[in-house]
Scaffold this motif. Sequence first.
Motif, mmCIF file in Angstrom:
data_model
loop_
_atom_site.group_PDB
_atom_site.id
_atom_site.type_symbol
_atom_site.label_atom_id
_atom_site.label_comp_id
_atom_site.label_asym_id
_atom_site.label_seq_id
_atom_site.Cartn_x
_atom_site.Cartn_y
_atom_site.Cartn_z
ATOM 1 N N UNK A 38 -5.829 -0.644 22.624
ATOM 2 C CA UNK A 38 -6.323 -0.111 21.351
ATOM 3 C C UNK A 38 -7.830 0.118 21.396
ATOM 4 N N UNK A 39 -8.543 -0.815 22.003
ATOM 5 C CA UNK A 39 -9.998 -0.639 22.128
ATOM 6 C C UNK A 39 -10.330 0.532 23.052
ATOM 7 N N UNK A 40 -9.617 0.614 24.169
ATOM 8 C CA UNK A 40 -9.881 1.686 25.132
ATOM 9 C C UNK A 40 -9.614 3.054 24.535
ATOM 10 N N UNK A 41 -8.565 3.156 23.731
ATOM 11 C CA UNK A 41 -8.162 4.446 23.175
ATOM 12 C C UNK A 41 -8.882 4.782 21.872
ATOM 13 N N UNK A 42 -9.609 3.825 21.314
ATOM 14 C CA UNK A 42 -10.357 4.089 20.085
ATOM 15 C C UNK A 42 -9.525 4.077 18.830
ATOM 16 N N UNK A 43 -8.440 3.322 18.822
ATOM 17 C CA UNK A 43 -7.653 3.193 17.597
ATOM 18 C C UNK A 43 -8.437 2.416 16.541
ATOM 19 N N UNK A 44 -8.329 2.851 15.285
ATOM 20 C CA UNK A 44 -8.897 2.093 14.179
ATOM 21 C C UNK A 44 -8.021 0.870 13.909
ATOM 22 N N UNK A 45 -8.638 -0.172 13.378
ATOM 23 C CA UNK A 45 -7.852 -1.361 13.031
ATOM 24 C C UNK A 45 -6.909 -1.071 11.875
ATOM 25 N N UNK A 46 -7.375 -0.297 10.910
ATOM 26 C CA UNK A 46 -6.570 0.042 9.743
ATOM 27 C C UNK A 46 -6.708 1.531 9.451
ATOM 28 N N UNK A 47 -5.814 2.049 8.634
ATOM 29 C CA UNK A 47 -5.855 3.454 8.257
ATOM 30 C C UNK A 47 -6.734 3.713 7.038
ATOM 31 N N UNK A 48 -7.275 2.655 6.462
ATOM 32 C CA UNK A 48 -8.093 2.820 5.265
ATOM 33 C C UNK A 48 -7.305 2.475 4.019
ATOM 34 N N UNK A 49 -8.008 2.055 2.999
ATOM 35 C CA UNK A 49 -7.356 1.638 1.752
ATOM 36 C C UNK A 49 -6.773 2.839 1.016
ATOM 37 N N UNK A 50 -5.618 2.622 0.425
ATOM 38 C CA UNK A 50 -5.021 3.640 -0.428
ATOM 39 C C UNK A 50 -5.560 3.475 -1.853
ATOM 40 N N UNK A 51 -5.585 4.583 -2.580
ATOM 41 C CA UNK A 51 -6.209 4.623 -3.903
ATOM 42 C C UNK A 51 -5.205 4.236 -4.995
ATOM 43 N N UNK A 52 -5.495 3.179 -5.709
ATOM 44 C CA UNK A 52 -4.655 2.793 -6.855
ATOM 45 C C UNK A 52 -5.304 3.170 -8.180
ATOM 46 N N UNK A 53 -6.561 3.590 -8.147
ATOM 47 C CA UNK A 53 -7.288 3.878 -9.383
ATOM 48 C C UNK A 53 -6.791 5.147 -10.066
ATOM 49 N N UNK A 54 -6.188 6.052 -9.297
ATOM 50 C CA UNK A 54 -5.696 7.308 -9.870
ATOM 51 C C UNK A 54 -4.405 7.144 -10.671
ATOM 52 N N UNK A 55 -3.722 6.000 -10.487
ATOM 53 C CA UNK A 55 -2.385 5.841 -11.065
ATOM 54 C C UNK A 55 -2.387 6.075 -12.572
ATOM 55 N N UNK A 56 -1.421 6.894 -13.013
ATOM 56 C CA UNK A 56 -1.215 7.124 -14.451
ATOM 57 C C UNK A 56 0.123 7.831 -14.631
ATOM 58 N N UNK A 57 0.924 7.414 -15.608
ATOM 59 C CA UNK A 57 2.174 8.135 -15.873
ATOM 60 C C UNK A 57 1.864 9.574 -16.260
ATOM 61 N N UNK A 58 2.623 10.535 -15.751
ATOM 62 C CA UNK A 58 2.372 11.935 -16.107
ATOM 63 C C UNK A 58 2.749 12.195 -17.561
ATOM 64 N N UNK A 59 2.135 13.183 -18.204
ATOM 65 C CA UNK A 59 2.509 13.497 -19.591
ATOM 66 C C UNK A 59 3.947 13.985 -19.663
#
Length: 363
Positions: A333-354
Amino acid sequence: MLPLDLPPIDPRQRLKARGAARNPVGRFEPYARLVEDDGWEIAEEEALLRTEVTIERPRSVITRNSSPDIPFDRSINPYRGCEHGCIYCFARPSHGYLGLSAGLDFETRLVARPEAPEVLARELGRAGYAPAPLAIGTNTDPYQPIEAKYAVMRGILEVLSAFNHPVTITTRGALILRDLDILADLAARKLVHVGISVPTLDEALSRKMDPRAPSPATRIKMIRELARAGVPVRVMAAPVIPGLTDHELERILTEARRAGARAAAMLLLRLPNEVAPLFQDWLEREMPARAERVLNAIAALRGGELNDPRFKTRMTGEGVEADLLAQRFAVSCRRLGFARELGALDTARFAPPPRAGDQLELF
């Protein structure tokens, strides 16, 4: 090796591209069923064993869990059972809760949940619901072949998109490319991660182990197409099978990185409950010369057993061989340059649609 206690192969069934060859009774069933010669010298008609699908109308679809070694607290299963037929699948014993076998029943007697999207919409719309990434594909594959007909997964993605709800998907099914339009849109809003399972790059071995799943080359193509669409992809070197596929680890990671995978994960083979004898039976049928060596290699990472159900160690194994495997993965993983994580997903956008008839906000 374990002394096998499995029913004989049913001579009346003709199997085509199936992982298991037997149908041991579910572990919760009070009676066993065996095929016996009745003594009449009359040839039984052979019939091709086909896939059957039953419809389930669920009252709820979000499953909660509190396992200390699983990085999510909620999940959805669009289907029960999986036609991919992967012989090592740790989800096979879940069919026992339906009164069915972890063997051939698991890959031929499937359950679809076509109303899951609308049930999910109701659950997400309830007052007080707090969003967190929803995991799909952690038990059976949401993009198995019957998804082409029932499109349950696409419906679920449409609901999640409407609610701006984050989701993680694990699959080996090429049907995920059908949904690139939704996935790319979710990715642009930081609402999706995808994990593609690649246990081997050996085409012949894959056809035996995962008889109705896409080929290794197709899975690498899936990573490439998802990455091109901007979808964050993790390659899942899973399961790693000691003595059978462990030597491929570095090559799998390399090919996935070239295709555009941003992160990687590795999971050791798990053989819970009925899966252990089914896997041993498969080894003895498909590669008898290697069966004992593979089983011994598995036991060397599991304290002398074929399975270790304890939290934490069940995913990684323990001992010198397990440590060496983990080191190989980390170095690659280090040799190939893989990230440890894919990054946080966004929960702040959540809202029921109208909904139709809702009063619109002025500001």
